[in-house]
Design a protein around this motif. Structure first.
Motif: not given
Length: 133
Positions: A70-76, A93-95, A127-133
């Motif tokens: 969830y912390h990774v996006v394809s592309g630079k 897969g989440s936005t 500065d924060t772990v992002i979580l789905m939802g």
């Protein structure tokens, strides 16, 4: 230039992230050509999670892997690119909502350092772990 993993390993602020990536078996993926955009939580970000969360995740590799992806996006995508998009889709897969109207925020996290370029992408330190939802 170093790749995303090498940059994280060489930075003392990412010990927890590096351990999590290793436990989840994502090292080779993040060393591949990519390119990737990584929202990298610092050790302090992981420390904000409720007590025992990290240990629980290390015992539940599928959940840990999902959170890390969830912390990774394809592309630079540099900060300027992200500002134009407003949202991106993670490899999980989440936005993820991007807000650059007052600083630079990724979902509920503030970006501490943007546009750290790597051989195979870019890192934005959060500065924060992002979580789905």
């Amino acid at each position: 230039m170093a790749d995303i993993v090498d940059i994280a390993v060489s930075n003392d602020s990412f010990k927890t992230l590096v351990a999590a990536v290793q436990a989840a078996g994502l090292v080779e993926t993040l060393k591949s050509p990519g390119p990737f955009t990584v929202f990298a939580p610092t050790d302090d970000a992981f420390a904000k999670l409720p007590p025992g969360t990290i240990q629980t995740l290390l015992q539940n590799i599928p959940q840990l892997t999902r959170i890390l992806k969830y912390h990774v996006v394809s592309g630079k995508l540099l900060q300027a690119d992200l500002a134009k998009l407003g949202t991106v889709t993670s490899v999980e897969g989440s936005t993820i909502k991007i807000n650059t109207s007052d600083g630079f925020e990724v979902k509920n996290a503030t970006v501490l350092a943007a546009d750290i370029e790597a051989d195979n992408g870019v890192i934005h330190v959060i500065d924060t772990v992002i979580l789905m939802g």
